[in-house]
Design a protein around this motif. Structure first.
Motif, short mmCIF file in Angstrom:
data_model
loop_
_atom_site.label_atom_id
_atom_site.label_comp_id
_atom_site.label_asym_id
_atom_site.label_seq_id
_atom_site.Cartn_x
_atom_site.Cartn_y
_atom_site.Cartn_z
N ARG A 97 0.90 -1.01 -0.07
CA ARG A 97 -0.13 0.05 -0.06
C ARG A 97 1.01 1.05 -0.10
O ARG A 97 1.69 1.38 0.91
N THR A 98 0.57 2.06 -0.92
CA THR A 98 1.42 3.64 -0.78
C THR A 98 0.72 4.38 0.32
O THR A 98 -0.38 4.13 0.79
N TRP A 99 1.52 5.35 0.44
CA TRP A 99 1.06 6.41 1.48
C TRP A 99 -0.39 7.08 1.09
O TRP A 99 -1.17 7.29 2.19
N TYR A 101 -2.58 5.80 -0.46
CA TYR A 101 -3.59 4.95 -0.76
C TYR A 101 -4.06 4.63 0.73
O TYR A 101 -5.22 4.58 1.17
N ASP A 198 3.01 -2.00 6.00
CA ASP A 198 2.83 -1.53 4.71
C ASP A 198 1.98 -2.19 3.74
O ASP A 198 1.77 -1.68 2.82
#
Length: 321
Positions: A97-99, A101, A198
């Motif tokens: 997961r990106t920040w 997201y 993450d």
């Protein structure tokens, strides 16, 4: 919890059973289980430090064996489950997961007073409040219970010692800061430095831990009120006095947390699906429709393409397209 370790009250079987229940909890999924593993690890380290600082009181062979056997079961289950997750991450690096997201699913401080849709007393009343939380509003609600909030505030002046109350309050605040995700200052530490976070989407579920601490604070208030009621009455009335305090509190918390038990309407199983040979793919296929298809398949569990998870692999999306 108030008197500390007492060797005469030790039950090794309960210790082993506790580890088994912990292993079962982790097996339900890492949405809650990931945080649980780390909380349990920290609790064990604190218990070890307390044992060393307390002069190493004798534990007994039965308790050590119970903890060893149960602990090994827990470690085996906890080590087995991440293997599948790690394999998926090696195959699909994009599932991290990106920040940005994470920020979509991050609650705000307002979330602490907003109830989920399935709350019987508050669900419908809070429809507008959930809408104001933005996208994925039902993922962001963090209400622990108005009755619990009230009792926990009273618990700051209760049967617990001043040190215990301070630690419970501090733990609650820190736990809430983690549960706020990108809207708080703490979650980035988990995201960047603690393995597993993450890949988490449901960070709001970390509210479980502040809820437990609030419940312990509330228990201190109920204990203190009951003690006052019992000591203020004649001995023959002490049981009744205790019930006068505890039963209304129990009912208040029960009503405040009552879920809406109405069943969701599920589309009927298509006749063609029950007769279709495997492997099967039901169209149309998307994240919503596949939930129904999965439920339809539980009578015989045929091999099928349909499925849904927190991450959609590219190959699966190509099949759908």
């Amino acid at each position: 919890m108030t008197r500390g370790y007492r060797r005469d009250r030790v039950r090794p079987g309960w210790a082993a059973a506790g580890w088994a229940v912990a292993a079962w909890q982790v097996s339900l999924g890492f949405g809650v289980g990931l945080g649980f593993v780390y909380v349990l690890a920290v609790a064990c380290l604190c218990a070890l430090a307390g044992w060393l600082a307390g002069g190493r009181p004798p534990l007994g062979r039965g308790l050590i064996l119970g903890d060893l056997i149960g602990g090994l079961i827990f470690v085996a289950v906890t080590a087995y489950l991440p293997h599948a997750y790690q394999q998926a991450r090696r195959l699909y690096p994009a599932m991290i997961r990106t920040w940005d997201y994470v920020s979509v699913f991050s609650p705000s401080p307002r979330s602490l007073v907003v109830a989920p849709q399935y709350s019987l007393p508050w669900g419908t009343m809070h429809n507008d409040a959930r809408a104001l939380l933005g996208d994925a509003g039902n993922e962001k609600v963090l209400l622990c219970g108005y009755a619990l909030y009230l009792l926990a505030v009273g618990g700051l002046m209760s049967a617990w010692s001043a040190r215990q109350r301070l630690l419970l309050f501090a733990g609650t605040v820190v736990g809430v800061l983690f549960a706020l995700g990108t809207n708080g200052p703490a979650y980035r530490l988990l995201y960047q430095y603690v393995p597993g976070f993450d890949g988490s989407r449901t960070l709001g579920r970390l509210i479980l831990w502040p809820t437990i601490l609030l419940a312990i604070l509330a228990a201190g208030l109920v204990t203190e009120l009951t003690r006052m009621a019992v000591t203020a009455t004649l001995p023959q009335w002490s049981t009744t006095a205790g019930r006068v305090v505890t039963v209304p509190v129990f009912l208040l918390v029960l009503v405040d947390g009552m879920p809406d038990l109405a069943h969701v309407d599920i589309p009927a199983v298509p006749a063609a699906m029950t007769a279709a040979p495997a492997p099967t793919m039901v169209l149309p296929s998307d994240e919503g429709a596949d939930n129904d298809v999965l439920l339809w398949s539980v009578d015989r569990f045929p091999v099928m393409v349909n499925g849904t998870a927190g991450y959609t692999p590219p190959g699966h999306q190509e099949l759908r397209t």
